[in-house]
Motif scaffolding. Structure first.
Motif, PDB file in Angstrom:
ATOM      1  N   GLU A 193     -23.915  51.329  -6.293  1.00 25.81           N
ATOM      2  CA  GLU A 193     -23.989  50.410  -5.149  1.00 25.81           C
ATOM      3  C   GLU A 193     -25.032  49.317  -5.382  1.00 25.81           C
ATOM      4  O   GLU A 193     -25.895  49.050  -4.550  1.00 25.81           O
ATOM      5  N   ILE A 194     -24.931  48.650  -6.520  1.00 23.20           N
ATOM      6  CA  ILE A 194     -25.959  47.670  -6.892  1.00 23.20           C
ATOM      7  C   ILE A 194     -25.980  46.447  -5.989  1.00 23.20           C
ATOM      8  O   ILE A 194     -26.951  45.698  -5.962  1.00 23.20           O
ATOM      9  N   ASP A 195     -24.887  46.244  -5.227  1.00 23.86           N
ATOM     10  CA  ASP A 195     -24.828  45.084  -4.337  1.00 23.86           C
ATOM     11  C   ASP A 195     -25.352  45.377  -2.946  1.00 23.86           C
ATOM     12  O   ASP A 195     -25.316  44.514  -2.067  1.00 23.86           O
ATOM     13  N   ALA A 196     -25.861  46.599  -2.713  1.00 24.96           N
ATOM     14  CA  ALA A 196     -26.239  47.015  -1.362  1.00 24.96           C
ATOM     15  C   ALA A 196     -27.716  46.770  -1.089  1.00 24.96           C
ATOM     16  O   ALA A 196     -28.566  46.853  -1.986  1.00 24.96           O
ATOM     17  N   PHE A 197     -28.041  46.492   0.171  1.00 25.85           N
ATOM     18  CA  PHE A 197     -29.417  46.471   0.637  1.00 25.85           C
ATOM     19  C   PHE A 197     -29.952  47.906   0.575  1.00 25.85           C
ATOM     20  O   PHE A 197     -29.221  48.840   0.876  1.00 25.85           O
ATOM     21  N   PRO A 198     -31.198  48.149   0.161  1.00 21.07           N
ATOM     22  CA  PRO A 198     -32.226  47.158  -0.159  1.00 21.07           C
ATOM     23  C   PRO A 198     -32.318  46.812  -1.651  1.00 21.07           C
ATOM     24  O   PRO A 198     -33.179  46.030  -2.037  1.00 21.07           O
ATOM     25  N   TYR A 199     -31.467  47.391  -2.509  1.00 18.92           N
ATOM     26  CA  TYR A 199     -31.584  47.133  -3.950  1.00 18.92           C
ATOM     27  C   TYR A 199     -31.225  45.689  -4.284  1.00 18.92           C
ATOM     28  O   TYR A 199     -31.902  45.038  -5.078  1.00 18.92           O
ATOM     29  N   HIS A 200     -30.152  45.184  -3.663  1.00 19.69           N
ATOM     30  CA  HIS A 200     -29.656  43.852  -3.993  1.00 19.69           C
ATOM     31  C   HIS A 200     -30.706  42.797  -3.654  1.00 19.69           C
ATOM     32  O   HIS A 200     -31.275  42.778  -2.563  1.00 19.69           O
ATOM     33  N   ASN A 201     -30.985  41.928  -4.619  1.00 17.13           N
ATOM     34  CA  ASN A 201     -31.932  40.819  -4.454  1.00 17.13           C
ATOM     35  C   ASN A 201     -33.380  41.283  -4.276  1.00 17.13           C
ATOM     36  O   ASN A 201     -34.201  40.548  -3.729  1.00 17.13           O
ATOM     37  N   ASP A 202     -33.694  42.495  -4.708  1.00 13.09           N
ATOM     38  CA  ASP A 202     -35.078  42.968  -4.661  1.00 13.09           C
ATOM     39  C   ASP A 202     -35.583  43.114  -6.095  1.00 13.09           C
ATOM     40  O   ASP A 202     -35.293  44.108  -6.760  1.00 13.09           O
ATOM     41  N   PRO A 203     -36.325  42.136  -6.592  1.00 13.78           N
ATOM     42  CA  PRO A 203     -36.778  42.176  -7.993  1.00 13.78           C
ATOM     43  C   PRO A 203     -37.613  43.413  -8.310  1.00 13.78           C
ATOM     44  O   PRO A 203     -37.555  43.941  -9.422  1.00 13.78           O
ATOM     45  N   MET A 204     -38.404  43.893  -7.324  1.00 16.09           N
ATOM     46  CA  MET A 204     -39.244  45.064  -7.567  1.00 16.09           C
ATOM     47  C   MET A 204     -38.394  46.298  -7.867  1.00 16.09           C
ATOM     48  O   MET A 204     -38.661  47.037  -8.819  1.00 16.09           O
ATOM     49  N   LEU A 249     -22.911  38.910 -11.671  1.00 11.41           N
ATOM     50  CA  LEU A 249     -22.403  39.941 -12.584  1.00 11.41           C
ATOM     51  C   LEU A 249     -20.916  39.740 -12.862  1.00 11.41           C
ATOM     52  O   LEU A 249     -20.452  39.984 -13.985  1.00 11.41           O
ATOM     53  N   GLN A 250     -20.173  39.297 -11.862  1.00  9.88           N
ATOM     54  CA  GLN A 250     -18.751  39.013 -12.088  1.00  9.88           C
ATOM     55  C   GLN A 250     -18.585  37.890 -13.110  1.00  9.88           C
ATOM     56  O   GLN A 250     -17.709  37.952 -13.978  1.00  9.88           O
ATOM     57  N   ARG A 251     -19.435  36.863 -13.020  1.00 10.10           N
ATOM     58  CA  ARG A 251     -19.368  35.746 -13.986  1.00 10.10           C
ATOM     59  C   ARG A 251     -19.702  36.240 -15.395  1.00 10.10           C
ATOM     60  O   ARG A 251     -19.032  35.869 -16.362  1.00 10.10           O
ATOM     61  N   LEU A 252     -20.730  37.075 -15.508  1.00  5.85           N
ATOM     62  CA  LEU A 252     -21.107  37.596 -16.823  1.00  5.85           C
ATOM     63  C   LEU A 252     -19.985  38.447 -17.414  1.00  5.85           C
ATOM     64  O   LEU A 252     -19.710  38.388 -18.612  1.00  5.85           O
ATOM     65  N   ALA A 253     -19.334  39.240 -16.561  1.00  5.63           N
ATOM     66  CA  ALA A 253     -18.232  40.083 -17.048  1.00  5.63           C
ATOM     67  C   ALA A 253     -17.062  39.228 -17.523  1.00  5.63           C
ATOM     68  O   ALA A 253     -16.481  39.484 -18.588  1.00  5.63           O
ATOM     69  N   ARG A 254     -16.708  38.198 -16.729  1.00  7.03           N
ATOM     70  CA  ARG A 254     -15.575  37.334 -17.102  1.00  7.03           C
ATOM     71  C   ARG A 254     -15.839  36.589 -18.401  1.00  7.03           C
ATOM     72  O   ARG A 254     -14.928  36.346 -19.189  1.00  7.03           O
ATOM     73  N   SER A 255     -17.116  36.228 -18.654  1.00 10.14           N
ATOM     74  CA  SER A 255     -17.460  35.470 -19.855  1.00 10.14           C
ATOM     75  C   SER A 255     -17.606  36.353 -21.087  1.00 10.14           C
ATOM     76  O   SER A 255     -17.815  35.851 -22.184  1.00 10.14           O
ATOM     77  N   ARG A 258     -20.064  38.471 -21.558  1.00  8.82           N
ATOM     78  CA  ARG A 258     -21.475  38.728 -21.855  1.00  8.82           C
ATOM     79  C   ARG A 258     -21.970  40.046 -21.254  1.00  8.82           C
ATOM     80  O   ARG A 258     -23.099  40.450 -21.518  1.00  8.82           O
ATOM     81  N   LEU A 259     -21.139  40.690 -20.443  1.00  9.72           N
ATOM     82  CA  LEU A 259     -21.521  41.965 -19.840  1.00  9.72           C
ATOM     83  C   LEU A 259     -20.420  42.991 -20.119  1.00  9.72           C
ATOM     84  O   LEU A 259     -19.328  42.904 -19.555  1.00  9.72           O
ATOM     85  N   PRO A 260     -20.675  43.934 -21.014  1.00 15.37           N
ATOM     86  CA  PRO A 260     -19.659  44.981 -21.261  1.00 15.37           C
ATOM     87  C   PRO A 260     -19.360  45.711 -19.953  1.00 15.37           C
ATOM     88  O   PRO A 260     -20.283  46.085 -19.214  1.00 15.37           O
ATOM     89  N   HIS A 261     -18.084  45.907 -19.670  1.00 14.62           N
ATOM     90  CA  HIS A 261     -17.745  46.485 -18.376  1.00 14.62           C
ATOM     91  C   HIS A 261     -16.388  47.178 -18.434  1.00 14.62           C
ATOM     92  O   HIS A 261     -15.588  46.939 -19.344  1.00 14.62           O
ATOM     93  N   ALA A 262     -16.152  48.011 -17.443  1.00 10.34           N
ATOM     94  CA  ALA A 262     -14.838  48.622 -17.226  1.00 10.34           C
ATOM     95  C   ALA A 262     -14.449  48.350 -15.781  1.00 10.34           C
ATOM     96  O   ALA A 262     -15.243  48.604 -14.870  1.00 10.34           O
ATOM     97  N   ARG A 263     -13.247  47.817 -15.584  1.00 13.93           N
ATOM     98  CA  ARG A 263     -12.767  47.529 -14.234  1.00 13.93           C
ATOM     99  C   ARG A 263     -11.712  48.565 -13.853  1.00 13.93           C
ATOM    100  O   ARG A 263     -10.769  48.814 -14.607  1.00 13.93           O
ATOM    101  N   VAL A 264     -11.870  49.149 -12.678  1.00 17.09           N
ATOM    102  CA  VAL A 264     -10.942  50.169 -12.184  1.00 17.09           C
ATOM    103  C   VAL A 264     -10.211  49.593 -10.973  1.00 17.09           C
ATOM    104  O   VAL A 264     -10.790  49.469  -9.894  1.00 17.09           O
ATOM    105  N   PRO A 265      -8.924  49.231 -11.110  1.00 16.45           N
ATOM    106  CA  PRO A 265      -8.223  48.543 -10.029  1.00 16.45           C
ATOM    107  C   PRO A 265      -7.456  49.468  -9.089  1.00 16.45           C
ATOM    108  O   PRO A 265      -6.680  48.993  -8.267  1.00 16.45           O
ATOM    109  N   VAL A 266      -7.644  50.794  -9.209  1.00 19.46           N
ATOM    110  CA  VAL A 266      -6.841  51.713  -8.401  1.00 19.46           C
ATOM    111  C   VAL A 266      -7.679  52.930  -8.029  1.00 19.46           C
ATOM    112  O   VAL A 266      -8.611  53.309  -8.749  1.00 19.46           O
TER     113      VAL A 266
END
Length: 320
Positions: free
Chosen positions: A88-99, A125-131, A133-141
């Motif tokens: 859940e890297i996009d969730a508060f409070p982790y998201h946008n918290d540099p600390m 992160l979506q931009r990095l994955a599309r380019s 530059r970020l190794p990733h696995a997408r699960v569409p189901v």
């Protein structure tokens, strides 16, 4: 992908880390999600029942080769784990918290593995994955092979106006009744904590035969209410985005009031919608966006859900 079974997908990684004599960490921003994941990990790894860490937990001094923690607890560790999974890297409070991001990266040993999980990853992160530059696995189901429920829109006045007038629109009452008729557990999301109590009063007058409760980040009884909701003691739970992720109730429908609120962005709407259809026994749960206006975030959320279904269908993952 919400409800894809991301947690279960990382079990082989945990097994590999333990087999190599290492220690593993799964961290997630919210206590509710930690409490949801703890029994699933304990069932999967009975020989290494995770140490579960959050504010006030009783496991602070217990050691295990697997640690499950809220992200704030990571400040207690330094280069302690061979495998670090941040959920859940996009969730508060982790998201946008540099600390917290810094703390998360410091807990991994040199040469260890650092993995990020999200159903709705941040745009960067979506931009990095599309380019590439970020190794990733997408699960569409989802694991059960059925498409994500696509939200439907109904028009209703802003909730604050309904509360002031002391009535719920007939259109909303009708769709709520259909969900109750099919014995669904109902998540009813609102944008503001201040709306919960007034809405509870209206709903209890309208549906006196069922158990209806409300909860939020300010409710000390939230964990107990979620358990009662999950076991069916509570039929309808009015809540905020505090329960937008992590909580799985098998036979559930989702209603989002004031879905055009600026407090509900695309990711939040997708996460809330993702509470429905998570069970193989009820994969086509209903999702309702109720609002006076048809917002850009609602359109984008529905577009994202349809896109994932289309990818899954094109790749032959869907059963229907």
């Amino acid at each position: 992908m919400t409800g894809a079974g991301k947690t279960e997908m990382v079990f082989p990684l945990l097994e590999a880390a333990l087999a190599a004599g290492g220690r593993a960490l799964i961290a997630t921003p919210r206590r509710d999600v930690v409490l949801e994941l703890a029994p699933r990990l304990a069932r999967a790894f009975p020989a290494d029942v995770p140490a579960v860490l959050y504010g006030g937990s009783e496991d602070r001094l217990r050691r295990s080769r697997i640690t499950l923690a809220t992200t704030h607890q990571l400040l207690r560790f330094h280069q302690a784990f061979d495998l670090v999974i941040i959920d859940e890297i996009d969730a508060f409070p982790y998201h946008n918290d540099p600390m917290l991001d810094y703390a998360a990266r410091q807990v991994c040993k040199p040469g260890g593995r650092f993995i990020l999980l999200s159903a709705t990853p941040p745009a960067e992160l979506q931009r990095l994955a599309r380019s590439g530059r970020l190794p990733h696995a997408r699960v569409p189901v989802r694991f059960h092979g059925h498409p994500l429920p696509v939200p439907r829109h109904i028009r209703m006045p802003p909730l604050h106006r309904c509360l002031k007038q002391g009535r719920i629109p007939a259109g909303l009452r009708s769709v709520l009744q259909r969900s109750l008729d099919r014995k669904a557990q109902i998540f009813l999301f609102v944008s503001r904590i201040a709306h919960i109590e007034g809405l509870l009063q209206l709903l209890r007058r309208m549906f006196p035969e069922i158990s209806i409760e409300g909860t939020s980040s300010q409710d000390p009884g939230r964990a107990e209410k979620v358990l009662k909701f999950r076991d069916g003691t509570i039929s309808l739970l009015v809540t905020t985005t505090i329960l937008e992720r992590g909580v799985t109730v098998p036979h559930s429908d989702v209603f989002i009031l004031d879905a055009d609120s600026g407090l509900f962005d695309e990711a939040a709407l997708v996460q809330m919608a993702g509470r429905a259809g998570r069970s193989k026994d009820d994969p086509a749960g209903n999702v309702i966006f109720a609002s006076a206006e048809w917002s850009r975030s609602q359109r984008a959320a529905i577009s994202q859900i349809r896109s994932m279904n289309a990818i899954a269908r094109r790749q032959g993952y869907l059963k229907s």
